[in-house]
Design an enzyme around this catalytic site. Structure first.
Site, PDB file in Angstrom:
ATOM      1  N   ASP A   1       0.831  -1.206   0.000  1.00  0.00           N
ATOM      2  CA  ASP A   1       0.000   0.000   0.000  1.00  0.00           C
ATOM      3  C   ASP A   1       0.866   1.257   0.000  1.00  0.00           C
ATOM      4  O   ASP A   1       0.758   2.101   0.892  1.00  0.00           O
ATOM      5  CB  ASP A   1      -0.926   0.034   1.216  1.00  0.00           C
ATOM      6  CG  ASP A   1      -1.832  -1.176   1.288  1.00  0.00           C
ATOM      7  OD1 ASP A   1      -2.144  -1.736   0.227  1.00  0.00           O
ATOM      8  OD2 ASP A   1      -2.235  -1.549   2.395  1.00  0.00           O
TER       9      ASP A   1
ATOM     10  N   GLU B   1     -11.524   2.455  -2.800  1.00  0.00           N
ATOM     11  CA  GLU B   1     -10.768   2.665  -1.561  1.00  0.00           C
ATOM     12  C   GLU B   1      -9.459   3.357  -1.901  1.00  0.00           C
ATOM     13  O   GLU B   1      -9.296   3.915  -2.985  1.00  0.00           O
ATOM     14  CB  GLU B   1     -10.531   1.322  -0.861  1.00  0.00           C
ATOM     15  CG  GLU B   1      -9.903   0.262  -1.761  1.00  0.00           C
ATOM     16  CD  GLU B   1      -9.833  -1.109  -1.114  1.00  0.00           C
ATOM     17  OE1 GLU B   1     -10.136  -1.219   0.085  1.00  0.00           O
ATOM     18  OE2 GLU B   1      -9.452  -2.071  -1.811  1.00  0.00           O
TER      19      GLU B   1
END
Length: 518
Positions: free
Chosen positions: A47, A203
């Site tokens: 991420d 997201e």
């Protein structure tokens, strides 16, 4: 107690080839990692979020249950080094008892505003947190709880030209995208937020503004199967136009999404994203990007459907600035190397670097299983093939040695009855004897998913400790290696000497685009 010294990684050996294929491409061995002949990319993270300030780039990434969000710095946007840690413990319930696997920091964002670096992240159970620093190498301010709330995720701050601060975020269950106003110092939310977009598993919010357009750069479609979407609007609250800018297509890079759009010092644009792999975890990639009609164009549109696909190799964003070796903690008697991470909060009364100069001391604590051992000291596996070794001696009834963790926790070590292995909570003596010291090794072949423990009485001749086994990442992390000590009843003494995490020789023909992650 557990003594360790000479903690180190070996260098990756690199050889060059001629760049004679196309002006922007080089032919490479795609099993290699990182830079091409003049730099090495080490220990990347999942991420990712990246910014550039001046001539340097800075990266943060999810650390989940590992302590406690490392900051990386790069001179060329390819080879990275650890420079700081934002927090070293998480002072919330359960974090002193290994109860939050897959919890902790999810998908952070890093931004630079008015002389300060800001990092924001959410945790699944506790809330929205932030920290600031005037220097990315630290010190970082103690974590500030912006809002006590569960099930928020993936926040990103943004300061508009008029000084108004905002933060975008998503919700567990993958969406929607919600925008809040914040105080100028970024420490307080000023409203309940407004939904600006709903999409399929939307997201990973990243905010930016360019040429009067507000951009939300978001992943959609799920971790392993998704794509990268860009939204743009003339007003921060929308309405937003939508375009898919990166997909797997005909490549082997599944789910190429969630990351950062960054410009290099020369004005070129680049996109960092991750790819989920079953053993190594989330592997970072770097794609070339450019702008057309105020939309980012990422990767190469091989099938001409208007959507980019990941490239295998590409010219570096910045010319080489020299090869950097693996970071170790051998050069300091005052702190652990930044590549080491505690699993959950450390018990500071049970470890130190002062009992013996240049050595790490771990004091054994009781645990029902390897997964629940306190002061488990870990680091990421480097590349597809790696090797880790440690030398151990014990007194009393301690169990101590080398372990691997992922979905499975397993280890090899020494106890008073001899050499043991442990899988699935079952501990078995494989070589009975009263050994004063034993060397342990684990080889990790993440490409073939074949892993094997070894032990040696003399440090030269190793024999397998059990059979080869398969591993898979777990709790949102790839597999890791490290050292631990525990006992079942009374406190005992362990001595482990010459602990070193030694990466095997990896011959890289040239630099691929894949940037390793665990």
């Amino acid at each position: 107690m557990h003594h360790a010294r000479n903690v180190q990684f070996s260098n990756i050996h690199v050889s060059t080839v001629d760049e004679d294929v196309r002006p922007d491409f080089v032919e490479v061995d795609t099993k290699g990692w990182g830079d091409q002949g003049d730099g090495t990319y080490r220990n990347p993270x999942s991420d990712p979020d990246v910014i550039r300030v001046g001539n340097k780039x800075y990266m943060v990434a999810s650390d989940f249950h590992x302590m406690g969000m490392q900051v990386l710095e790069s001179d060329d946007m390819v080879x990275w080094r650890y420079i700081s840690q934002i927090y070293r413990r998480f002072n919330e319930p359960g974090w002193d008892a290994n109860l939050h696997y897959a919890g902790g920091s999810w998908a952070p964002s890093i931004r630079y505003h008015s002389g300060l670096f800001y990092v924001y992240f959410c945790t699944p159970d506790e809330g929205l947190y932030m920290s600031t620093a005037s220097n990315p190498a630290g010190p970082w301010a103690p974590l500030h709880l912006v809002k006590r709330v569960a099930k928020w995720e993936d926040p990103c701050p943004f300061w508009d030209e008029d000084g108004q601060a905002y933060i975008g975020r998503s919700q567990h269950g993958a969406g929607p995208i919600i925008v809040h106003r914040m105080s100028a110092d970024g420490k307080t939310l000023l409203d309940e937020g407004k939904t600006v977009y709903e999409g399929p598993i939307a997201e990973g919010t990243k905010f930016m503004k360019r040429n009067g357009w507000y951009y939300l750069i978001i992943p959609e479609g799920g971790v392993g199967t998704g794509w990268q979407t860009v939204l743009r609007a003339r007003n921060i609250y929308g309405p937003y136009e939508r375009r898919i800018v990166l997909e797997q297509g005909s490549t082997g890079v599944n789910g190429p999404h969630q990351g950062a759009l960054v410009d290099a010092p020369d004005g070129s644009w680049w996109f960092y994203h991750f790819q989920e792999t079953p053993v190594l975890g989330r592997v970072v990639h770097l794609q070339p990007a450019r702008w057309e009609a105020d939309w980012p164009v990422i990767g190469v549109d091989y099938d001409k459907n208007g959507i980019g696909e990941p490239v295998a190799t590409w010219k570096k964003p910045v010319s080489s600035v020299g090869t950097a070796g693996f970071q170790t903690c051998d050069d300091s008697n005052d702190a652990l190397g930044l590549h080491w991470q505690w699993n959950h909060n450390p018990v500071d009364t049970h470890w130190n670097l002062t009992d013996r100069k240049g050595w790490l001391t771990l004091k054994a604590m009781p645990a029902d299983s390897l997964k629940m051992v306190r002061n488990m000291l870990t680091q990421k596996v480097v590349g597809y093939q790696s090797e880790s070794t440690t030398k151990v001696s014990i007194k009393g009834d301690s169990y101590a040695g080398l372990f691997c963790s992922g979905k499975l926790f397993c280890g090899v070590g020494l106890c008073k009855d001899g050499v043991f292995i442990e899988f699935g909570g079952q501990r078995k003596i494989i070589d009975k004897g009263s050994y004063q010291e034993v060397w342990f090794k684990v080889t990790n072949d993440c490409e073939q998913n074949r892993h094997l423990f070894y032990y040696s009485i003399d440090g030269e001749h190793y024999q397998p400790a059990g059979s080869a086994f398969a591993m898979s990442g777990g709790y949102w992390k790839g597999i890791r290696v490290g050292c631990l000590t525990t006992f079942l009843q009374a406190k005992r003494l362990l001595r482990a000497r010459h602990l070193r995490m030694l990466n095997s020789t990896i011959s890289i023909k040239n630099s691929p685009n894949s940037l390793a992650d665990c």
